[in-house]
Every structure is written in structure tokens, then in C-alpha cells.
Design a protein around this motif. Sequence first.
Motif, PDB file in Angstrom:
ATOM      1  N   PHE A   1       0.834  -1.204   0.000  1.00 41.51           N
ATOM      2  CA  PHE A   1       0.000   0.000   0.000  1.00 41.51           C
ATOM      3  C   PHE A   1       0.871   1.257   0.000  1.00 41.51           C
ATOM      4  O   PHE A   1       2.024   1.234   0.435  1.00 41.51           O
ATOM      5  CB  PHE A   1      -0.923   0.009   1.223  1.00 41.51           C
ATOM      6  N   PRO A   2       0.319   2.380  -0.484  1.00 40.28           N
ATOM      7  CA  PRO A   2       1.097   3.624  -0.552  1.00 40.28           C
ATOM      8  C   PRO A   2       0.885   4.519   0.665  1.00 40.28           C
ATOM      9  O   PRO A   2      -0.178   4.512   1.286  1.00 40.28           O
ATOM     10  CB  PRO A   2       0.538   4.293  -1.808  1.00 40.28           C
ATOM     11  N   ILE A   3       1.916   5.279   0.981  1.00 45.52           N
ATOM     12  CA  ILE A   3       1.821   6.418   1.891  1.00 45.52           C
ATOM     13  C   ILE A   3       2.445   7.597   1.154  1.00 45.52           C
ATOM     14  O   ILE A   3       3.582   7.506   0.684  1.00 45.52           O
ATOM     15  CB  ILE A   3       2.546   6.163   3.224  1.00 45.52           C
ATOM     16  N   SER A   4       1.687   8.692   1.033  1.00 49.93           N
ATOM     17  CA  SER A   4       2.141   9.827   0.226  1.00 49.93           C
ATOM     18  C   SER A   4       2.363  11.068   1.083  1.00 49.93           C
ATOM     19  O   SER A   4       1.692  11.269   2.102  1.00 49.93           O
ATOM     20  CB  SER A   4       1.119  10.144  -0.869  1.00 49.93           C
ATOM     21  N   PHE A   5       3.296  11.892   0.614  1.00 47.65           N
ATOM     22  CA  PHE A   5       3.613  13.159   1.268  1.00 47.65           C
ATOM     23  C   PHE A   5       3.474  14.286   0.253  1.00 47.65           C
ATOM     24  O   PHE A   5       3.766  14.114  -0.932  1.00 47.65           O
ATOM     25  CB  PHE A   5       5.039  13.140   1.827  1.00 47.65           C
ATOM     26  N   LEU A   6       3.054  15.436   0.741  1.00 48.85           N
ATOM     27  CA  LEU A   6       2.889  16.619  -0.101  1.00 48.85           C
ATOM     28  C   LEU A   6       3.879  17.689   0.340  1.00 48.85           C
ATOM     29  O   LEU A   6       3.938  18.049   1.515  1.00 48.85           O
ATOM     30  CB  LEU A   6       1.466  17.164   0.011  1.00 48.85           C
ATOM     31  N   SER A   7       4.655  18.177  -0.626  1.00 47.83           N
ATOM     32  CA  SER A   7       5.606  19.254  -0.349  1.00 47.83           C
ATOM     33  C   SER A   7       5.214  20.491  -1.146  1.00 47.83           C
ATOM     34  O   SER A   7       4.924  20.407  -2.340  1.00 47.83           O
ATOM     35  CB  SER A   7       7.028  18.829  -0.725  1.00 47.83           C
ATOM     36  N   THR A   8       5.205  21.631  -0.464  1.00 49.21           N
ATOM     37  CA  THR A   8       4.949  22.911  -1.135  1.00 49.21           C
ATOM     38  C   THR A   8       6.186  23.790  -1.108  1.00 49.21           C
ATOM     39  O   THR A   8       6.118  24.981  -1.403  1.00 49.21           O
ATOM     40  CB  THR A   8       3.781  23.645  -0.454  1.00 49.21           C
ATOM     41  N   SER A   9       7.325  23.196  -0.751  1.00 54.00           N
ATOM     42  CA  SER A   9       8.566  23.963  -0.672  1.00 54.00           C
ATOM     43  C   SER A   9       9.048  24.337  -2.068  1.00 54.00           C
ATOM     44  O   SER A   9       8.928  23.566  -3.022  1.00 54.00           O
ATOM     45  CB  SER A   9       9.649  23.136   0.038  1.00 54.00           C
ATOM     46  N   SER A  10       9.607  25.531  -2.180  1.00 56.40           N
ATOM     47  CA  SER A  10      10.149  25.992  -3.460  1.00 56.40           C
ATOM     48  C   SER A  10      11.601  25.572  -3.641  1.00 56.40           C
ATOM     49  O   SER A  10      12.217  25.874  -4.652  1.00 56.40           O
ATOM     50  CB  SER A  10      10.044  27.520  -3.555  1.00 56.40           C
ATOM     51  N   GLN A  11      12.148  24.878  -2.645  1.00 53.96           N
ATOM     52  CA  GLN A  11      13.535  24.439  -2.734  1.00 53.96           C
ATOM     53  C   GLN A  11      13.700  23.420  -3.856  1.00 53.96           C
ATOM     54  O   GLN A  11      12.835  22.573  -4.081  1.00 53.96           O
ATOM     55  CB  GLN A  11      13.970  23.807  -1.400  1.00 53.96           C
ATOM     56  N   LYS A  12      14.820  23.490  -4.571  1.00 51.10           N
ATOM     57  CA  LYS A  12      15.077  22.587  -5.684  1.00 51.10           C
ATOM     58  C   LYS A  12      15.845  21.342  -5.253  1.00 51.10           C
ATOM     59  O   LYS A  12      15.953  20.391  -6.004  1.00 51.10           O
ATOM     60  CB  LYS A  12      15.875  23.317  -6.775  1.00 51.10           C
ATOM     61  N   GLU A  13      16.418  21.374  -4.056  1.00 52.99           N
ATOM     62  CA  GLU A  13      17.212  20.244  -3.602  1.00 52.99           C
ATOM     63  C   GLU A  13      16.333  19.007  -3.383  1.00 52.99           C
ATOM     64  O   GLU A  13      15.143  19.114  -3.106  1.00 52.99           O
ATOM     65  CB  GLU A  13      17.959  20.582  -2.298  1.00 52.99           C
ATOM     66  N   ARG A  14      16.979  17.865  -3.482  1.00 54.89           N
ATOM     67  CA  ARG A  14      16.271  16.596  -3.309  1.00 54.89           C
ATOM     68  C   ARG A  14      15.913  16.385  -1.841  1.00 54.89           C
ATOM     69  O   ARG A  14      16.723  16.614  -0.948  1.00 54.89           O
ATOM     70  CB  ARG A  14      17.155  15.444  -3.800  1.00 54.89           C
ATOM     71  N   ILE A  15      14.699  15.943  -1.617  1.00 49.19           N
ATOM     72  CA  ILE A  15      14.247  15.643  -0.259  1.00 49.19           C
ATOM     73  C   ILE A  15      14.532  14.176   0.042  1.00 49.19           C
ATOM     74  O   ILE A  15      14.310  13.301  -0.797  1.00 49.19           O
ATOM     75  CB  ILE A  15      12.737  15.924  -0.111  1.00 49.19           C
ATOM     76  N   THR A  16      15.032  13.897   1.232  1.00 57.86           N
ATOM     77  CA  THR A  16      15.265  12.517   1.651  1.00 57.86           C
ATOM     78  C   THR A  16      14.354  12.179   2.823  1.00 57.86           C
ATOM     79  O   THR A  16      14.030  13.040   3.646  1.00 57.86           O
ATOM     80  CB  THR A  16      16.732  12.285   2.057  1.00 57.86           C
ATOM     81  N   PHE A  17      13.954  10.910   2.867  1.00 59.74           N
ATOM     82  CA  PHE A  17      13.043  10.438   3.908  1.00 59.74           C
ATOM     83  C   PHE A  17      13.708   9.295   4.674  1.00 59.74           C
ATOM     84  O   PHE A  17      14.342   8.423   4.072  1.00 59.74           O
ATOM     85  CB  PHE A  17      11.739   9.922   3.289  1.00 59.74           C
ATOM     86  N   GLN A  18      13.534   9.310   5.974  1.00 59.29           N
ATOM     87  CA  GLN A  18      13.989   8.211   6.820  1.00 59.29           C
ATOM     88  C   GLN A  18      12.813   7.737   7.665  1.00 59.29           C
ATOM     89  O   GLN A  18      12.178   8.537   8.365  1.00 59.29           O
ATOM     90  CB  GLN A  18      15.143   8.652   7.727  1.00 59.29           C
ATOM     91  N   PHE A  19      12.538   6.431   7.578  1.00 61.97           N
ATOM     92  CA  PHE A  19      11.413   5.856   8.304  1.00 61.97           C
ATOM     93  C   PHE A  19      11.947   5.014   9.459  1.00 61.97           C
ATOM     94  O   PHE A  19      12.680   4.044   9.232  1.00 61.97           O
ATOM     95  CB  PHE A  19      10.563   4.997   7.369  1.00 61.97           C
ATOM     96  N   ALA A  20      11.586   5.388  10.666  1.00 65.78           N
ATOM     97  CA  ALA A  20      12.077   4.671  11.840  1.00 65.78           C
ATOM     98  C   ALA A  20      11.519   3.253  11.870  1.00 65.78           C
ATOM     99  O   ALA A  20      10.305   3.050  11.792  1.00 65.78           O
ATOM    100  CB  ALA A  20      11.678   5.427  13.112  1.00 65.78           C
ATOM    101  N   ASP A  21      12.428   2.271  11.942  1.00 68.31           N
ATOM    102  CA  ASP A  21      12.067   0.851  12.081  1.00 68.31           C
ATOM    103  C   ASP A  21      11.274   0.305  10.897  1.00 68.31           C
ATOM    104  O   ASP A  21      10.615  -0.737  11.014  1.00 68.31           O
ATOM    105  CB  ASP A  21      11.253   0.615  13.369  1.00 68.31           C
ATOM    106  N   ARG A  22      11.331   0.966   9.767  1.00 66.27           N
ATOM    107  CA  ARG A  22      10.604   0.495   8.581  1.00 66.27           C
ATOM    108  C   ARG A  22      11.420   0.750   7.327  1.00 66.27           C
ATOM    109  O   ARG A  22      12.179   1.708   7.255  1.00 66.27           O
ATOM    110  CB  ARG A  22       9.258   1.208   8.431  1.00 66.27           C
ATOM    111  N   GLU A  23      11.231  -0.103   6.334  1.00 73.34           N
ATOM    112  CA  GLU A  23      11.825   0.098   5.022  1.00 73.34           C
ATOM    113  C   GLU A  23      10.732  -0.047   3.978  1.00 73.34           C
ATOM    114  O   GLU A  23       9.973  -1.021   4.000  1.00 73.34           O
ATOM    115  CB  GLU A  23      12.930  -0.925   4.746  1.00 73.34           C
ATOM    116  N   PRO A  24      10.613   0.904   3.064  1.00 73.92           N
ATOM    117  CA  PRO A  24       9.610   0.761   2.001  1.00 73.92           C
ATOM    118  C   PRO A  24       9.983  -0.367   1.043  1.00 73.92           C
ATOM    119  O   PRO A  24      11.140  -0.800   0.988  1.00 73.92           O
ATOM    120  CB  PRO A  24       9.638   2.124   1.302  1.00 73.92           C
ATOM    121  N   VAL A  25       9.003  -0.842   0.301  1.00 79.10           N
ATOM    122  CA  VAL A  25       9.233  -1.910  -0.672  1.00 79.10           C
ATOM    123  C   VAL A  25      10.237  -1.461  -1.726  1.00 79.10           C
ATOM    124  O   VAL A  25      11.108  -2.218  -2.144  1.00 79.10           O
ATOM    125  CB  VAL A  25       7.900  -2.325  -1.334  1.00 79.10           C
TER     126      VAL A  25
END
Length: 343
Positions: A42-66
Motif C-alpha cells: 500500500f502507498p503512503i504519500s507526502f505533499l511538499s509545497t517547498s520551493s527548494q530545488k534540492e532533493r528531499i530525503t526520507f527516513q522511516f524509523a524501524d521500517r523500510e519501504p518496498v
Amino acid sequence: MRNYQTYLLLIVTFFTLFTSPIFASDIEYSYVPKKVYEKQVFPISFLSTSSQKERITFQFADREPVIKDAVIIKNGAKTFYTFYFKTTERLFQIPSITITLKGKKIELDGVKIPVESLGKRENFSGVIASGLKIKSYQASVYDERTNLITISIEAHDANLEDIYVSDAIKDGVEKIKRTGSKIEGDYHIVLPSEQSKLTFSYFDTMKDKFIDKKIPISIDDGSVAAQTDLNPKDDSFEILKKYTLIGLITILVLLFLWKRDFFYLIVAVIAAIILLTFYTPLSKVCIKAGSALYILPTPNSTISLYTDQRFSTTELGERDEYHKIEYTNGIIGWIKDEDICKN
């Protein structure tokens, strides 16, 4: 002192107006399912409204996405980041999520999603998906009592790696490729030769119900002929056809010598090619004890069995480093070059 305070205030005002610091409001959850099923992807989605061009990184505590990387969709000033997860627990949870952009970190509250079990269904394959289609399928003779069916499947938000059909004598999934929500793979299943159709179901999360899939099992003439040729001594009609061809070739050659008409020679050559193609004895190979017998000539193929002793058998075909052979009781499979005796 007052001049220093005024100068400091100007600096703070400048950076406030002309820089874009990252606040929690710049990124938030876009979609979190209210419930999921056991083994569901199943998906979990995030919405960003930041104008920054840099890449966003995500870290999930005790979980790894598929899939490690997010599926990114841009829509004007909004950017959506979607990750796919899978669970087998009674409660899916991520304690916290750390998001990093331009060296700054944001901590989002974790998620807790209740996990439900699906009701029992006799022909349920274990696959949960938001859509599933059978791209193609092929049936062929596996041995004297069974057939091998290869099914190419495409699905979305699916746990295709868990597919299992209760009718299977042997089965396995290969060539799994996941791209975002889409997953593709080949499912191989060995069924009794008398079974004329395969029926299984998957649970469709969009329709919230089980969907049946039916596949007719029909062996083409080529597969049947190939299996018949394995034991020509058991088929007196094959012997009759063989000697009929030999007799026909002899007559055609004699007619050519008598009439001097090349038509008879051409027909004789064609008949000779047919005779050599279908009735040339197959070569023999020696197989080591303990060799793996694969269902298909691919690196990730399911192993049907291991040979219990050294033996000689008929080689039915060859593809790359694999050799198609007949094992005991008419079982057919593929072995690697390294499993052929060197002397």
C-alpha cells in the motif's frame, strides 16, 4: 549599542524575506490508508509545497519501504512523494519520519494503521491488488502426468510474490519487476494433465471484493508431439509413419532416375528433411548426482528436484548454458552445463 541592535534586526529581516527556511508546514502527509490487509502492498504519500530545488530525503524509523526511492509527481507548486510498504503484523506503524532538505530536518509524527485479515475463500491466491490482469499464458507438457502453465501477470499495489494456487503440484514466481505501483512477473504452476482449466481469485482493494480469474488449459500440437517423441518405441503408429516416409523417398528417387524429372527429386529431398528432423535419434548426456533440475532455463527458475544419482538420459534441447533433459518417470526439466559429466 542601539546601532548594533538595528543592524542585527536588518540582517534577520533580510534572511526572513529572501530565504525559504523549511518549516513543518512545507511538507505533510497527503495520503495514509485508514486500514490495510495482511500482506497488502500500500502507498503512503507526502505533499511538499517547498520551493527548494534540492532533493528531499526520507527516513522511516524501524521500517523500510518496498522500493527505496519515492515515486515523485509534480503538480504546479505541489510535489507528491509516494512510498510503498507491506506488512504482516496486526498493526502497521512507523514511530517517526525524518525528512531532510538542504541540511535541515523535519520530524513528522509516525503513523499507525490497523491491519485486517481477509475472510477465507477456497480459490484465493493470496494476492491483494488494486487491479490485476493476465497479459499472456502458455501451457506445455511437463511430464507424463502433469502440465506446466506459465502466466505473465501485471498488477498494481500488489504482493505478487505471495501468489499461490492450491491446485499446484509445484509453483514459483520469476522475473518480478516493480516500478512504482506496478508490478510484473511470471507465475509457473505444474498441474495434473487431466485438469482443463485453472481458476484463482485475488482481492481487489478498489472494488473491495474478490475477483476470479480463469485460464483454459490447452496443450498445442507441438507440445504434444514433442512429448510423444520422447518414447517412440511405445507408439507403433510412429514406426509406421517413419517407414512410410522411407518408402516414399525410395520411390521418388527411383522415379527421378527413370523419368529424369527434378520434381520427384525435390519432393524426395523435402521428405528426407522431414524424416531427419522428426526421426533422428536424440543425443545422450550424462548427468551428475545431486544436480538441480530447473523448470525453465533461467537463473531464477524454480528447482523442481535434485537428481539422486548419476545417470545418462536423452538431451531434448539446449538454450544458453542450460540443457533440456528427460528424468525418471517422464519428468522434463533443464540442467546447467556444470552438471553434465565431463568424462
